[in-house]
Design a protein around this motif. Sequence first.
Motif, PDB file in Angstrom:
ATOM      1  N   ALA A  66       0.833  -1.204   0.000  1.00 54.42           N
ATOM      2  CA  ALA A  66       0.000   0.000   0.000  1.00 54.42           C
ATOM      3  C   ALA A  66       0.869   1.256   0.000  1.00 54.42           C
ATOM      4  CB  ALA A  66      -0.940  -0.005   1.200  1.00 54.42           C
ATOM      5  N   LEU A  67       2.053   1.183   0.598  1.00 50.49           N
ATOM      6  CA  LEU A  67       2.988   2.317   0.555  1.00 50.49           C
ATOM      7  C   LEU A  67       3.434   2.598  -0.872  1.00 50.49           C
ATOM      8  CD1 LEU A  67       5.229   1.503   3.647  1.00 50.49           C
ATOM      9  CD2 LEU A  67       3.464   3.259   3.475  1.00 50.49           C
ATOM     10  N   VAL A  68       3.639   1.541  -1.646  1.00 54.97           N
ATOM     11  CA  VAL A  68       4.024   1.697  -3.041  1.00 54.97           C
ATOM     12  C   VAL A  68       2.899   2.355  -3.831  1.00 54.97           C
ATOM     13  CG1 VAL A  68       4.664   0.429  -5.132  1.00 54.97           C
ATOM     14  CG2 VAL A  68       5.630  -0.245  -2.930  1.00 54.97           C
ATOM     15  N   ILE A  69       1.673   1.930  -3.576  1.00 53.79           N
ATOM     16  CA  ILE A  69       0.522   2.523  -4.265  1.00 53.79           C
ATOM     17  C   ILE A  69       0.399   4.002  -3.909  1.00 53.79           C
ATOM     18  CG2 ILE A  69      -1.999   2.474  -4.435  1.00 53.79           C
ATOM     19  CD1 ILE A  69      -1.779  -0.568  -4.102  1.00 53.79           C
ATOM     20  N   ASN A  70       0.573   4.338  -2.636  1.00 57.54           N
ATOM     21  CA  ASN A  70       0.527   5.743  -2.227  1.00 57.54           C
ATOM     22  C   ASN A  70       1.622   6.551  -2.906  1.00 57.54           C
ATOM     23  OD1 ASN A  70      -1.672   5.369  -0.579  1.00 57.54           O
ATOM     24  ND2 ASN A  70      -0.463   5.101   1.266  1.00 57.54           N
ATOM     25  N   ALA A  71       2.816   5.986  -3.028  1.00 57.92           N
ATOM     26  CA  ALA A  71       3.904   6.688  -3.705  1.00 57.92           C
ATOM     27  C   ALA A  71       3.587   6.888  -5.184  1.00 57.92           C
ATOM     28  CB  ALA A  71       5.208   5.912  -3.544  1.00 57.92           C
ATOM     29  N   ILE A  72       2.962   5.905  -5.820  1.00 63.50           N
ATOM     30  CA  ILE A  72       2.567   6.037  -7.223  1.00 63.50           C
ATOM     31  C   ILE A  72       1.548   7.154  -7.383  1.00 63.50           C
ATOM     32  CG2 ILE A  72       1.333   4.866  -9.098  1.00 63.50           C
ATOM     33  CD1 ILE A  72       2.727   2.263  -8.158  1.00 63.50           C
ATOM     34  N   ILE A  73       0.597   7.235  -6.482  1.00 63.19           N
ATOM     35  CA  ILE A  73      -0.414   8.295  -6.537  1.00 63.19           C
ATOM     36  C   ILE A  73       0.252   9.664  -6.350  1.00 63.19           C
ATOM     37  CG2 ILE A  73      -2.449   9.247  -5.363  1.00 63.19           C
ATOM     38  CD1 ILE A  73      -3.099   6.837  -7.075  1.00 63.19           C
ATOM     39  N   ILE A  74       1.196   9.762  -5.422  1.00 61.52           N
ATOM     40  CA  ILE A  74       1.922  11.020  -5.203  1.00 61.52           C
ATOM     41  C   ILE A  74       2.706  11.403  -6.459  1.00 61.52           C
ATOM     42  CG2 ILE A  74       3.852  12.068  -3.920  1.00 61.52           C
ATOM     43  CD1 ILE A  74       1.398  12.042  -2.231  1.00 61.52           C
ATOM     44  N   LEU A  75       3.372  10.446  -7.084  1.00 65.52           N
ATOM     45  CA  LEU A  75       4.141  10.732  -8.298  1.00 65.52           C
ATOM     46  C   LEU A  75       3.224  11.130  -9.456  1.00 65.52           C
ATOM     47  CD1 LEU A  75       6.900   7.979  -8.111  1.00 65.52           C
ATOM     48  CD2 LEU A  75       7.189  10.451  -7.833  1.00 65.52           C
ATOM     49  N   LEU A  76       2.040  10.518  -9.543  1.00 64.80           N
ATOM     50  CA  LEU A  76       1.073  10.922 -10.568  1.00 64.80           C
ATOM     51  C   LEU A  76       0.597  12.357 -10.331  1.00 64.80           C
ATOM     52  CD1 LEU A  76      -1.142   7.747 -11.079  1.00 64.80           C
ATOM     53  CD2 LEU A  76       0.253   8.892 -12.800  1.00 64.80           C
ATOM     54  N   ALA A  77       0.326  12.690  -9.083  1.00 67.42           N
ATOM     55  CA  ALA A  77      -0.091  14.060  -8.767  1.00 67.42           C
ATOM     56  C   ALA A  77       1.030  15.044  -9.073  1.00 67.42           C
ATOM     57  CB  ALA A  77      -0.509  14.159  -7.298  1.00 67.42           C
ATOM     58  N   ASP A  78       2.268  14.638  -8.820  1.00 65.58           N
ATOM     59  CA  ASP A  78       3.422  15.468  -9.163  1.00 65.58           C
ATOM     60  C   ASP A  78       3.513  15.662 -10.674  1.00 65.58           C
ATOM     61  OD1 ASP A  78       6.004  16.673  -9.287  1.00 65.58           O
ATOM     62  OD2 ASP A  78       6.944  14.701  -9.406  1.00 65.58           O
ATOM     63  N   TYR A  79       3.248  14.624 -11.438  1.00 63.11           N
ATOM     64  CA  TYR A  79       3.315  14.691 -12.900  1.00 63.11           C
ATOM     65  C   TYR A  79       2.271  15.663 -13.459  1.00 63.11           C
ATOM     66  CZ  TYR A  79       3.020  13.203 -17.759  1.00 63.11           C
ATOM     67  OH  TYR A  79       2.992  13.192 -19.124  1.00 63.11           O
ATOM     68  N   PHE A  80       1.083  15.657 -12.878  1.00 63.63           N
ATOM     69  CA  PHE A  80      -0.002  16.492 -13.383  1.00 63.63           C
ATOM     70  C   PHE A  80       0.011  17.919 -12.836  1.00 63.63           C
ATOM     71  CE2 PHE A  80      -2.162  12.277 -13.966  1.00 63.63           C
ATOM     72  CZ  PHE A  80      -2.111  12.312 -15.341  1.00 63.63           C
ATOM     73  N   THR A  81       0.898  18.218 -11.900  1.00 56.68           N
ATOM     74  CA  THR A  81       0.915  19.524 -11.258  1.00 56.68           C
ATOM     75  C   THR A  81       2.232  20.244 -11.544  1.00 56.68           C
ATOM     76  OG1 THR A  81      -0.404  18.598  -9.454  1.00 56.68           O
ATOM     77  CG2 THR A  81       0.615  20.720  -9.065  1.00 56.68           C
ATOM     78  N   ASP A  82       2.123  21.467 -12.045  1.00 56.38           N
ATOM     79  CA  ASP A  82       3.316  22.301 -12.191  1.00 56.38           C
ATOM     80  C   ASP A  82       3.604  22.964 -10.848  1.00 56.38           C
ATOM     81  OD1 ASP A  82       3.548  21.740 -14.887  1.00 56.38           O
ATOM     82  OD2 ASP A  82       2.298  23.434 -15.483  1.00 56.38           O
ATOM     83  N   GLY A  83       4.861  23.151 -10.539  1.00 54.32           N
ATOM     84  CA  GLY A  83       5.231  23.807  -9.293  1.00 54.32           C
ATOM     85  C   GLY A  83       5.560  22.848  -8.176  1.00 54.32           C
TER      86      GLY A  83
END
Length: 114
Positions: A66-83
């Motif tokens: 589940a930690l890996v899934i949370n990290a993937i979600i964080i990285l996806l949010a980072d990809y879609f967000t500038d700044g």
Amino acid sequence: MNTIIKLIITAVVAYLLPNILSGVHVTTFSAAIIFAIVLGLLNLFVKPILDLFSFPITLLTLGLFALVINAIIILLADYFTDGIQIEGFWWAIIFSIALSIITSILENIFINKE
């Protein structure tokens, strides 16, 4: 109203955590707000699908995947967000753990349980 409070808490924590974590960079508070919105949408729509498909692996690892899934979600949010910039997978795991713990504590303090 509670959703707006949770969004603001997540944005504030995401804006302040880079002061502690050197692998995470947030340029402006508006970027942190957009990050919190994108993170909430990804948690609403993408995370349940990832949880469903990764259930056997999560069961085998006793929930640690589940930690890996949370990290993937964080990285996806980072990809879609500038700044917002997260410098790798391990920083995403550390950021997701810190974000979860601190937002949980602050939500327990600031949100009424009526």
